[in-house]
Design a protein around this motif. Structure first.
Motif, PDB file in Angstrom:
ATOM      1  N   ARG A 107     -58.355  25.812 -10.380  1.00  0.00           N
ATOM      2  CA  ARG A 107     -58.053  24.461 -10.847  1.00  0.00           C
ATOM      3  C   ARG A 107     -56.539  24.243 -10.797  1.00  0.00           C
ATOM      4  NH1 ARG A 107     -62.829  25.146 -15.402  1.00  0.00           N
ATOM      5  NH2 ARG A 107     -64.414  25.468 -13.770  1.00  0.00           N
ATOM      6  N   ALA A 108     -56.168  23.047 -10.408  1.00  0.00           N
ATOM      7  CA  ALA A 108     -54.763  22.807 -10.079  1.00  0.00           C
ATOM      8  C   ALA A 108     -54.191  21.612 -10.826  1.00  0.00           C
ATOM      9  CB  ALA A 108     -54.617  22.588  -8.563  1.00  0.00           C
ATOM     10  N   GLY A 109     -52.866  21.604 -10.868  1.00  0.00           N
ATOM     11  CA  GLY A 109     -52.119  20.469 -11.384  1.00  0.00           C
ATOM     12  C   GLY A 109     -51.037  20.097 -10.386  1.00  0.00           C
ATOM     13  N   VAL A 110     -50.299  19.042 -10.711  1.00  0.00           N
ATOM     14  CA  VAL A 110     -49.240  18.574  -9.815  1.00  0.00           C
ATOM     15  C   VAL A 110     -47.983  18.256 -10.607  1.00  0.00           C
ATOM     16  CG1 VAL A 110     -50.789  17.648  -8.038  1.00  0.00           C
ATOM     17  CG2 VAL A 110     -50.081  16.178  -9.939  1.00  0.00           C
ATOM     18  N   ALA A 111     -46.841  18.433  -9.928  1.00  0.00           N
ATOM     19  CA  ALA A 111     -45.543  18.060 -10.493  1.00  0.00           C
ATOM     20  C   ALA A 111     -44.735  17.448  -9.362  1.00  0.00           C
ATOM     21  CB  ALA A 111     -44.841  19.269 -11.087  1.00  0.00           C
ATOM     22  N   TYR A 112     -45.026  16.178  -9.041  1.00  0.00           N
ATOM     23  CA  TYR A 112     -44.291  15.545  -7.943  1.00  0.00           C
ATOM     24  C   TYR A 112     -43.639  14.214  -8.320  1.00  0.00           C
ATOM     25  CZ  TYR A 112     -48.614  12.808  -7.053  1.00  0.00           C
ATOM     26  OH  TYR A 112     -49.714  12.000  -7.177  1.00  0.00           O
ATOM     27  N   ALA A 113     -43.881  13.709  -9.523  1.00  0.00           N
ATOM     28  CA  ALA A 113     -43.303  12.414  -9.888  1.00  0.00           C
ATOM     29  C   ALA A 113     -41.778  12.459  -9.910  1.00  0.00           C
ATOM     30  CB  ALA A 113     -43.833  11.964 -11.250  1.00  0.00           C
ATOM     31  N   GLY A 114     -41.208  13.639 -10.133  1.00  0.00           N
ATOM     32  CA  GLY A 114     -39.762  13.751 -10.235  1.00  0.00           C
ATOM     33  C   GLY A 114     -39.015  13.542  -8.937  1.00  0.00           C
ATOM     34  N   VAL A 115     -39.718  13.492  -7.798  1.00  0.00           N
ATOM     35  CA  VAL A 115     -39.026  13.309  -6.518  1.00  0.00           C
ATOM     36  C   VAL A 115     -38.939  11.841  -6.110  1.00  0.00           C
ATOM     37  CG1 VAL A 115     -39.779  15.570  -5.729  1.00  0.00           C
ATOM     38  CG2 VAL A 115     -41.090  13.548  -5.059  1.00  0.00           C
ATOM     39  N   ILE A 116     -39.649  10.965  -6.808  1.00  0.00           N
ATOM     40  CA  ILE A 116     -39.704   9.563  -6.389  1.00  0.00           C
ATOM     41  C   ILE A 116     -38.453   8.775  -6.778  1.00  0.00           C
ATOM     42  CG2 ILE A 116     -40.985   7.399  -6.653  1.00  0.00           C
ATOM     43  CD1 ILE A 116     -43.530   9.103  -6.838  1.00  0.00           C
ATOM     44  N   PRO A 117     -37.895   8.958  -7.992  1.00  0.00           N
ATOM     45  CA  PRO A 117     -36.686   8.184  -8.333  1.00  0.00           C
ATOM     46  C   PRO A 117     -35.488   8.606  -7.476  1.00  0.00           C
ATOM     47  CG  PRO A 117     -37.677   9.209 -10.290  1.00  0.00           C
ATOM     48  CD  PRO A 117     -38.327   9.825  -9.099  1.00  0.00           C
ATOM     49  N   THR A 118     -34.496   7.734  -7.421  1.00  0.00           N
ATOM     50  CA  THR A 118     -33.221   8.061  -6.782  1.00  0.00           C
ATOM     51  C   THR A 118     -32.117   7.823  -7.798  1.00  0.00           C
ATOM     52  OG1 THR A 118     -34.042   7.438  -4.593  1.00  0.00           O
ATOM     53  CG2 THR A 118     -31.660   7.534  -4.875  1.00  0.00           C
ATOM     54  N   PRO A 119     -31.353   8.863  -8.172  1.00  0.00           N
ATOM     55  CA  PRO A 119     -31.460  10.248  -7.692  1.00  0.00           C
ATOM     56  C   PRO A 119     -32.725  10.923  -8.212  1.00  0.00           C
ATOM     57  CG  PRO A 119     -29.904  10.137  -9.508  1.00  0.00           C
ATOM     58  CD  PRO A 119     -30.273   8.714  -9.194  1.00  0.00           C
ATOM     59  N   PRO A 120     -33.215  11.949  -7.518  1.00  0.00           N
ATOM     60  CA  PRO A 120     -34.447  12.622  -7.936  1.00  0.00           C
ATOM     61  C   PRO A 120     -34.236  13.431  -9.202  1.00  0.00           C
ATOM     62  CG  PRO A 120     -33.436  13.813  -6.136  1.00  0.00           C
ATOM     63  CD  PRO A 120     -32.645  12.545  -6.299  1.00  0.00           C
ATOM     64  N   ARG A 121     -35.309  13.625  -9.932  1.00  0.00           N
ATOM     65  CA  ARG A 121     -35.259  14.452 -11.131  1.00  0.00           C
ATOM     66  C   ARG A 121     -35.510  15.925 -10.812  1.00  0.00           C
ATOM     67  NH1 ARG A 121     -37.632  11.108 -16.244  1.00  0.00           N
ATOM     68  NH2 ARG A 121     -36.522  12.817 -17.258  1.00  0.00           N
ATOM     69  N   VAL A 122     -36.136  16.179  -9.660  1.00  0.00           N
ATOM     70  CA  VAL A 122     -36.340  17.561  -9.206  1.00  0.00           C
ATOM     71  C   VAL A 122     -35.769  17.673  -7.797  1.00  0.00           C
ATOM     72  CG1 VAL A 122     -37.987  19.399  -8.708  1.00  0.00           C
ATOM     73  CG2 VAL A 122     -38.425  17.828 -10.599  1.00  0.00           C
ATOM     74  N   ARG A 123     -34.843  18.590  -7.619  1.00  0.00           N
ATOM     75  CA  ARG A 123     -34.176  18.770  -6.335  1.00  0.00           C
ATOM     76  C   ARG A 123     -34.555  20.128  -5.732  1.00  0.00           C
ATOM     77  NH1 ARG A 123     -31.046  17.459 -10.197  1.00  0.00           N
ATOM     78  NH2 ARG A 123     -30.182  19.577 -10.362  1.00  0.00           N
ATOM     79  N   ALA A 124     -34.618  20.161  -4.413  1.00  0.00           N
ATOM     80  CA  ALA A 124     -34.857  21.412  -3.685  1.00  0.00           C
ATOM     81  C   ALA A 124     -33.694  21.637  -2.730  1.00  0.00           C
ATOM     82  CB  ALA A 124     -36.168  21.337  -2.913  1.00  0.00           C
ATOM     83  N   GLU A 125     -33.232  22.861  -2.662  1.00  0.00           N
ATOM     84  CA  GLU A 125     -32.121  23.195  -1.768  1.00  0.00           C
ATOM     85  C   GLU A 125     -32.501  24.389  -0.909  1.00  0.00           C
ATOM     86  OE1 GLU A 125     -27.421  24.660  -1.989  1.00  0.00           O
ATOM     87  OE2 GLU A 125     -28.609  24.376  -3.819  1.00  0.00           O
ATOM     88  N   ARG A 126     -32.325  24.235   0.392  1.00  0.00           N
ATOM     89  CA  ARG A 126     -32.636  25.315   1.312  1.00  0.00           C
ATOM     90  C   ARG A 126     -31.688  26.494   1.088  1.00  0.00           C
ATOM     91  NH1 ARG A 126     -36.044  28.149   4.041  1.00  0.00           N
ATOM     92  NH2 ARG A 126     -36.946  26.461   5.267  1.00  0.00           N
ATOM     93  N   VAL A 127     -32.263  27.680   0.914  1.00  0.00           N
ATOM     94  CA  VAL A 127     -31.501  28.923   0.819  1.00  0.00           C
ATOM     95  C   VAL A 127     -32.187  29.943   1.719  1.00  0.00           C
ATOM     96  CG1 VAL A 127     -30.661  28.479  -1.527  1.00  0.00           C
ATOM     97  CG2 VAL A 127     -32.839  29.687  -1.191  1.00  0.00           C
TER      98      VAL A 127
END
Length: 332
Positions: A107-127
């Motif tokens: 069973r799963a959940g989601v955490a994607y609402a934070g990427v919709i606003p600008t600036p985003p609330r959740v950021r990803a950085e390539r490393v």
């Protein structure tokens, strides 16, 4: 599939609604509720080969939301990952997880609402070897009931979608939230501090515009919960001898449902339809409180719980355009 909606309504009437007051009192959804949904095959409805059409999806979600909002809201989050893995080109992840997600064994959940606003609330950085996630996902539901989490972060104009285990640590902290309704959703605030996710856990990278456009169908389905609650209110009003009121509210349900469906072809109209649905749910719950009388304010009463849940739905899965629409309706 012909009896899909009928089965959902029976489950809501026979199991979910009779338990809803106790779920509200304890703030916990029994695992047996989710097991019952799995037994009915309701965890795989987002899979491309499920056979469910739009009317059936809408009917199932509305029925379950009118039975127990905490159960339905938590269960609904699961389908984001089902749809995501069904569409991924990562065959290894699809083969490892999708069948168990469809069956409800996972069973799963989601955490994607934070990427919709600008600036985003959740950021990803390539490393090297993957991505570092930072920020805050303000509302993540089902924390005590899920095995997997779709975590999304924004890297410039790209949305990075990853599959992670919901296990806290020094770089991932889950703060439980106390809600005035639907506490059984086990909703947390997820804080990410330099949280590393390896490339092998990333199942999609999507352009921001495409990601937002792809949320149109989800936005339509998010309009189901208010109508499900409104229909439960109509049933209670009918049982209380307020048949004419129930009839009028059901007529509004039908019109809003039509507007929501039309919004799939014209997404610009969806926020107004969503606002109308949330407004109707709130007014319907208020009507149940009035019809119930002074007993409505007693702890454990359906009327008081439905008013609080309708309040929850005024802001759940909302966007600025929906908020503006609701405030405009309040000024009528």
């Amino acid at each position: 599939m012909a009896d899909l909606v009928a089965r959902a309504r029976a489950l809501a009437d026979d199991l979910l609604f009779p338990s809803a007051a106790e779920v509200d009192r304890l703030g916990v959804v029994p695992r047996s509720h989710f097991d019952a949904l799995a037994e009915e095959g309701f965890y795989g409805l987002a899979a491309p080969d499920s056979g469910a059409d739009l009317d059936q999806l809408v009917g199932v979600i509305e029925a379950l939301a009118g039975g127990c909002l905490s159960t339905a809201f938590t269960w609904l989050q699961h389908h984001g990952l089902v749809a995501g893995l069904a569409a991924t080109d990562r065959a290894d992840l699809r083969e490892r997880y999708l069948a168990d997600l469809i069956s409800g064994r996972l069973r799963a959940g989601v955490a994607y609402a934070g990427v919709i606003p600008t600036p985003p609330r959740v950021r990803a950085e390539r490393v090297d070897g993957g991505f570092r996630f930072d920020g805050e996902a303000p509302f993540v539901s089902g924390w005590d009931a899920i095995d997997l989490l779709q975590l999304s972060g924004r890297d410039g104009d790209t949305i990075v979608n990853a599959l992670v285990s919901p296990i806290v640590g020094h770089s991932l902290v889950a703060e439980p939230l106390t809600l005035m309704a639907a506490q059984g959703t086990a909703t947390v605030r997820l804080k990410l501090d330099n949280h590393f996710i390896p490339d092998e856990s990333v199942f999609a990278q999507v352009g921001y515009d495409k990601f937002v456009a792809g949320n149109t169908f989800a936005a339509r389905l998010n309009g189901c919960a208010p109508l499900g609650l409104a229909e439960r209110c109509a049933c209670l009003l009918e049982a209380a001898g307020e048949g004419e009121t129930a009839k009028a509210l059901r007529s509004e349900q039908d019109e809003i449902r039509r507007r929501l469906n039309a919004g799939l072809a014209d997404p610009a109209t969806l926020p107004a339809a969503r606002a109308a649905g949330a407004d109707l749910a709130y007014r319907s719950a208020g009507a149940v409180a009035v019809a119930t009388g002074s007993r409505a304010v007693l702890a454990g009463a359906h009327a008081g719980r439905l008013v609080r849940e309708a309040t929850f739905l005024l802001v759940a899965a909302s966007r600025p355009e929906i908020r503006a629409g609701l405030l405009a309706l309040a000024r009528r």
